[in-house]
Structures are given as C-alpha cells and as structure tokens.
Design a protein around this motif. Structure first.
Motif, PDB file in Angstrom:
ATOM      1  N   TYR A  31      -5.749  -5.618  -7.871  1.00  0.00           N
ATOM      2  CA  TYR A  31      -6.342  -4.833  -6.785  1.00  0.00           C
ATOM      3  C   TYR A  31      -7.555  -4.023  -7.247  1.00  0.00           C
ATOM      4  O   TYR A  31      -8.432  -3.682  -6.448  1.00  0.00           O
ATOM      5  N   GLU A  32      -7.617  -3.724  -8.545  1.00  0.00           N
ATOM      6  CA  GLU A  32      -8.587  -2.746  -9.039  1.00  0.00           C
ATOM      7  C   GLU A  32      -9.940  -3.381  -9.374  1.00  0.00           C
ATOM      8  O   GLU A  32     -10.350  -3.459 -10.531  1.00  0.00           O
TER       9      GLU A  32
ATOM     10  N   CYS B 133       0.788  -9.344  -2.919  1.00  0.00           N
ATOM     11  CA  CYS B 133       1.908  -8.539  -3.411  1.00  0.00           C
ATOM     12  C   CYS B 133       3.235  -9.275  -3.252  1.00  0.00           C
ATOM     13  O   CYS B 133       4.100  -9.208  -4.130  1.00  0.00           O
TER      14      CYS B 133
ATOM     15  N   LYS C  72     -10.610  -9.084  -4.097  1.00  0.00           N
ATOM     16  CA  LYS C  72      -9.713  -8.803  -5.209  1.00  0.00           C
ATOM     17  C   LYS C  72      -9.639  -9.977  -6.179  1.00  0.00           C
ATOM     18  O   LYS C  72     -10.026 -11.095  -5.856  1.00  0.00           O
TER      19      LYS C  72
ATOM     20  N   THR D 261       0.071  -1.222  -5.066  1.00  0.00           N
ATOM     21  CA  THR D 261      -1.367  -0.996  -5.319  1.00  0.00           C
ATOM     22  C   THR D 261      -1.698   0.467  -5.078  1.00  0.00           C
ATOM     23  O   THR D 261      -0.955   1.189  -4.408  1.00  0.00           O
TER      24      THR D 261
ATOM     25  N   HIS E 285       0.859  -1.185   0.000  1.00  0.00           N
ATOM     26  CA  HIS E 285       0.000   0.000   0.000  1.00  0.00           C
ATOM     27  C   HIS E 285       0.899   1.239   0.000  1.00  0.00           C
ATOM     28  O   HIS E 285       2.090   1.142   0.301  1.00  0.00           O
TER      29      HIS E 285
ATOM     30  N   ASP F 109       0.170  -8.687 -13.415  1.00  0.00           N
ATOM     31  CA  ASP F 109       0.748  -8.162 -12.173  1.00  0.00           C
ATOM     32  C   ASP F 109       2.234  -8.489 -12.093  1.00  0.00           C
ATOM     33  O   ASP F 109       3.061  -7.631 -11.772  1.00  0.00           O
TER      34      ASP F 109
ATOM     35  N   ASP G 144       0.230   0.213  -9.526  1.00  0.00           N
ATOM     36  CA  ASP G 144      -1.217   0.027  -9.705  1.00  0.00           C
ATOM     37  C   ASP G 144      -1.540  -1.372 -10.241  1.00  0.00           C
ATOM     38  O   ASP G 144      -2.178  -1.532 -11.284  1.00  0.00           O
TER      39      ASP G 144
ATOM     40  N   THR H  41      -3.828  -8.249   1.023  1.00  0.00           N
ATOM     41  CA  THR H  41      -3.097  -7.591  -0.062  1.00  0.00           C
ATOM     42  C   THR H  41      -1.598  -7.822   0.057  1.00  0.00           C
ATOM     43  O   THR H  41      -0.912  -8.023  -0.946  1.00  0.00           O
TER      44      THR H  41
END
Length: 655
Positions: free
Chosen positions: A499-500, A545, A506, A410, A382, A513, A495, A541
């Motif tokens: 995550y989006e 990641c 998610k 993200t 983050h 990614d 980004d 998250t």
C-alpha cells in the motif's frame, strides 16, 4: 491451446468458446454480444494478451504492420503486464506495431502523471521495443480552436494504415467506450467531448479529488472504433455487472454507447465472474432454460420468487413456481415442503451469538458453541472498515466476552485530505512548542508544513506527509476500539508494504505482505477470522487485502491450531451480500446501531466529503445503517422475524 483463424490472423483462443459455439448455446439466448467468462481477471487478461501476441507474430511473419487500438484504465493493466512479460521472456517484438490510443484528458500534458500517455509509457511502451514514431496518443494540449482539425488528422492517420486490426476496450459505468459518453452517435469520429459526472467520479481515485478531474477529453468516436477488424472489450468486478448486462442484453441505444458493439461482426466481451453475475444466465437461469438445481440455486430462486411476487416464503403456492419456470424444484410435497425447508434454512442463519452460543445445541446454528470464549481476529483493509461493515457484530463479540483482536491491514493514509494533515501538523507543532519552550526545534515541523503547503497534486506524497496521515488514521482507529472496550494490545497496525507507494496506484501483493498476515495469525491462533469480502471499493485495496489473507491461510492450513479456525467474510462499505448468500445473519438492536454509528464517527477524517467517496453521496455511517436496515427488511419480507438491522456474513472454507 486451440487456434482459430479470425479475419486472417491466427488467434490463440485457449479456453475461449468460439462465437459459433457460443451462439448455439441456449443459455446465451438473451445475449447479443459474444461473451467469454473467466474465474478472475488474471486468467482473462492472459488470454487477451495471447490473442494480441498471436496477431503481432502473424503480422510480423507477413512483413506487415500490426495496427493496435489501445485502452487505458484499470482493466487493461494486467494485459499490458503479460505482454511485457512475453516481450522479455518469450522474445515478442513490438517493432512492427503501430498503436493508436483511444483517448486523452484535455488539458493534461504528456508529462502529467494522470495523463494517458504517461499511463501507456508506464505500463507498456517503456518496457517493450515499440518504435517511438509508431506510438499515437491523442494530445490533450492542442489549442481549442485547432481541436477539430487535429481530430480529423488523427482519423486520417488511422485510415492511412488501413484501419485498426485490433481494438482493445474497457467500459465505463455510463456505458462509454473510449470516452464516448451517453448521447454519442454510432457514426461519431474522433472529437472533444465533455465527460459525464459519473465518469469523472469513477476516475477521481487517480486524482486528489473530484474537482481535479478534467471535464473534457479527446476521444476516438464510436464509428472509429466500429471500423476495427477485431474488438475485444473487458469488464472486471461487480461494480461493472449492471452496465455489462445493459450492454450485452439491452437494446442498442445512444444512452449506452457500448450497445453499438452489437452491430460488429467480430467482437468479444471478456468478463470475470463478478462482472457477469447480472447476466440472465447467472441471475435467473431458470428463465433461460433447463438448469441444474443445486441447493444454492434453489435458495436464490425462492428468494427471487418471493420478492417478485411480494409474498412471504410460506405463502408461495405451486402455481407461483409453475408460472415462473421453477416447477422442477417442487418435489412430492410440492410448494409446502419446499417452503418449509427454505424458511427453516433462512431462520437458521439468524443468530445473536456470532461467536457461538455457550452450552447450546449448535446443530442448526451458523457458529459452534465451543470453545465458549474464542480468540478472534477482525481484519480491516482500511482503519474504518471494521466498524463500518461489521460494527454491530464487532460490538456483540466484545460484549459476549470473546478475545477480539483487530488488525488494520493498511495505513489508509492516501484517504486523508491534505487540509486534515495540515491541521494536525500545526497542532503538533504548537503542542511541541508549548512543551519544549525555548528549547523547541521547529525544523521537523517546518519541513513537514512546507511539504504540505507546496505539495503538487500530481506528485508522489512524501514519506513525512504519509506518516502524519497514517498517524491520524491510527488515532481514529484506536479511539473506536477503545470505545468498544478493546485493550490497546489487541489492536494491530500491519501497514502492509504493498500500500505504501505514496500514490493511488499500489504495488502488487508481495511475500512480505503475506508474511505479516501469517505472523499475526500464528501469534493469536484464532478460532474465528473476519475478513472483508467487499470487492467493490474504488481502488481495489479490499481485494488485495483479501488475497493476502487467503494466501496466508493456504500457507498455514496444515498447522494444528488452524483446524479449529473458521473464516467469515463481511461486506457493507460498498455492497451487501444478497440474502440468499448470507450464511450468518446477526441482528443489531437500535441501541447497538447507535453505538456502531458513534464508533464510525470516531473516524473524523473520513466524514464530510471524503477523498474516495465513490458514486454514493451518503456518508459511510448512513450507507452502513441503510444497508443493515434493508437486509433486516428483506428477512421480514420473506416472513421471518422483524429486526431493526442485520449484518450478513458468508463462511470461507479454506481447509
């Protein structure tokens, strides 16, 4: 794959230990529930799905209904995904399955995206051939005065099928199974219950805030669950480790309703390594019986002994080791030799030069001296994990002249409250009007503000709102980097697409990614990579990641420039490494700690009651400082140098 006959059903066990074998193991003598431990949740979930599939097929062959008790939450998602795969790829049919779900939030309609009936359709029912009339999920919309009658009917319907053949369970950190909170009786049946504060806090990630989490739920009772012929309970991740230990090793008590499973004669607790770490056979195996004394275990044992006796390492005596089942680690030199070796190990982990000390003998230092000036990437899941978790080390690396790049993996947009986005959108509109004057076109801003004002808490967040929230976090992140002296072109916003989604749930990590991460590593060609190894964040998250970084490293490891790259893992936002696991300890001075705090303050949207607070009421800067100071105090208690604060790291070997 081996096959075992359990309660009349053919159960695929794969690598699982039989309960008979398990109960005969000396290492499990403190455990009162059959436990199976796997490397990760992926493998464990597949094993559970195989058992369920075998039961369904067995019942189909006998022309009988298969009565399944099903659970919701994060733990069973991978089980359901594997069952869906088996349906689509292997022809597993659910037409003979009758399902009964454990629970449902009271007050939520079946169309509500946070309801458990919605969850079940999303993850399982809509993707298999189960008959709609065979799906049973408690209703959250029954009138209050009719709840008791409805719950009785739910019980009777289960009984009409001869009870549950198989019950799948997760476990909450209060020890609840279903929503049977502390205080639930062993004989309890389906009923309405008031949710514990901690349970609501844990489930807040699926809602906009703690205030939006329902206070009540309808749940099967403990007694209902215990009537199932076979029970499998799951727990994954280190945040479940404490309650797993209480459930498996503790005394039966209504304070921890899951302990009532100890009475069932056919239950298995399926764990991953992180959720099992507090069990006695892993935490202090020398207490259980004979163990293999590896270097890591010796360090763990000496730290444990020092802390238990409140004595510095160099003051531990032979008798201390002997009295606590640790005599085997004493060599010819006895405690003196062991103590010196351990003291030196922990002393050598401490360095004020996380990027390596130039022109110094690095034989006993955690990092290489050369190259003196390194290219470094700090990956931050983050846009604030970098300064929260390793802000002191980050500052030290910059001050010592290294080329530091920061990569925010993200956007962090879901962690920005609506009121923050609303405030920024109004400011942007007024600024635009001031700059454009009469030529100002308000349409974009009006649409955005309308989205924010009318935004339902149960809808997917729009792209425009997410963009604004992402820009807020970008601005905060670059402000902190500039405060530390990082040039703008060394700040990277990845980004990552997984995550989006516009919601808490998610997408799985994808090739896109990993490619983004690989491209940055290939561009920078770093000598050091720092990555978040803290896997206890509320919505996973960090773990995704980290997996993305590991996948990128695996693909790139044959590149020449990667031969000179070391990877360090940091924690701090949610957990800290145990001191025996720390391989590099970076002391932080009072002045540096204050500057770290100021950098965290730049992330204003994450202060004062953040969206994903977790179970820790302290703000992130307070958590971070307290943990850093606690780590320094532990080093001091071992008899080592006294510092204001310390950040700890572990090295990840990928070559």
């Amino acid at each position: 794959m081996s096959v075992t006959m359990v309660k009349g059903a053919t159960i695929a066990t794969s690598k699982r230990t039989s309960r008979k074998e398990w109960s005969a193991m000396e290492s499990t003598k403190f455990e009162k529930i059959h436990t199976e431990i796997f490397e990760g949740a992926d493998e464990a979930s597949k094993i559970i799905a195989q058992e369920i599939a075998a039961l369904i097929r067995y019942k189909t062959e006998k022309n009988e209904k298969c009565i399944l008790g099903l659970a919701t939450g994060s733990s069973p998602i991978q089980v359901y995904a594997e069952l869906v795969r088996m349906h689509k790829k292997e022809g597993l049919s659910f037409q003979n399955v009758v399902s009964f779900n454990l629970d449902e939030y009271y007050g939520l309609d079946k169309t509500d995206s946070q309801s458990y009936i919605h969850f079940m359709h999303h993850h399982l029912f809509d993707h298999v051939d189960i008959l709609l009339e065979n799906i049973n999920v408690p209703s959250g919309k029954i009138a209050f005065e009719h709840i008791a009658e409805y719950c009785t009917q739910y019980e009777e319907k289960i009984e009409s099928y001869g009870g549950l053949d198989f019950q799948l369970l997760g476990i909450g950190r209060t020890g609840h199974i279903g929503f049977n909170e502390p205080g639930s009786k062993i004989s309890s049946t389906t009923r309405m219950i008031t949710l514990d504060y901690l349970t609501r806090q844990d489930n807040a990630f699926a809602f906009n805030s703690m205030a939006d989490v329902p206070r009540k739920a309808v749940t099967m009772g403990v007694g209902t669950i215990l009537k199932a012929k076979r029970i499998v309970i799951m727990a994954y991740g280190m945040k479940k480790a404490e309650i797993v230990r209480k459930t498996v090793e503790g005394e039966m008590s209504s304070d921890v309703p899951a302990t009532f499973l100890q009475q069932h004669d056919d239950v298995s607790f399926i764990l991953d390594e992180n959720s099992a770490k507090d069990l006695t056979r892993f935490e202090t195996p020398w207490i259980v019986g004979d163990c293999e004394w590896t270097k890591d275990l010796k360090r763990k044992a000496v730290v444990w002994l020092s802390q238990k006796l409140n004595k510095p390492i160099l003051k531990l005596a032979d008798r201390n080791y002997n009295d606590h089942g640790m005599s085997e680690i004493l060599g010819e030199g006895g405690a003196y030799e062991v103590n010196i070796k351990m003291f030196n190990h922990f002393q050598h982990t401490i360095t004020g030069w996380p990027g390596g000390k130039p022109n110094a003998d690095d034989t006993n230092r955690p990092e290489r001296a050369n190259p003196a000036k390194k290219r470094i990437i700090i990956f931050s899941p983050h846009p604030d994990d970098d300064v929260i978790s390793m802000g002191g080390t980050f500052l030290r690396l910059v001050d010592q002249g290294h080329e530091v790049h920061v990569a925010y993996q993200t956007s962090g947009n879901i962690a920005v409250a609506d009121h923050e986005a609303h405030r920024f959108a109004e400011f942007a509109k007024e600024l635009y009007e001031y700059a454009a004057g009469e030529k100002a076109d308000h349409k974009v801003f009006d649409k955005l503000l309308k989205d924010l004002r009318s935004k339902s808490k149960k809808e997917v967040t729009s792209v425009d709102v997410r963009k604004v929230k992402g820009l807020i976090r970008r601005g905060e992140a670059i402000s902190a980097c500039r405060y530390y002296g990082i040039p703008d072109n060394q700040v990277h916003y990845l980004d990552l697409p997984f995550y989006e989604t516009g919601k808490v749930e998610k997408h799985p990590l994808g090739k896109a990614d990993v490619e983004i991460i690989k491209n940055l590593i290939a561009e920078v060609k770093p000598h050091q990579i720092y990555a978040a190894g803290d896997l206890a964040d509320p919505h996973g998250t960090h773990e995704v990641c980290l997996k993305g970084i590991f996948a990128a490293l695996e693909d790139l490891k044959k590149q020449k420039y990667m031969k000179d790259c070391w990877v360090w893992l940091y924690r701090g936002a949610w957990h800290e490494y145990p001191i025996d696991e720390i391989e590099m300890a970076v002391p932080i001075s009072p002045e540096e700690l204050l500057k770290k705090r100021m950098a965290i303050f730049r992330h204003q949207s994450q202060k004062d009651g953040v969206v994903f607070q977790g179970d820790d009421s302290r703000e992130f800067w307070q958590r971070s400082e307290d943990r850093n100071k606690e780590t320094a105090q532990m080093y001091d208690n071992l008899g080592l140098a006294e510092y204001e604060a310390i950040e700890g790291f572990r090295r990840y070997h990928f070559l």
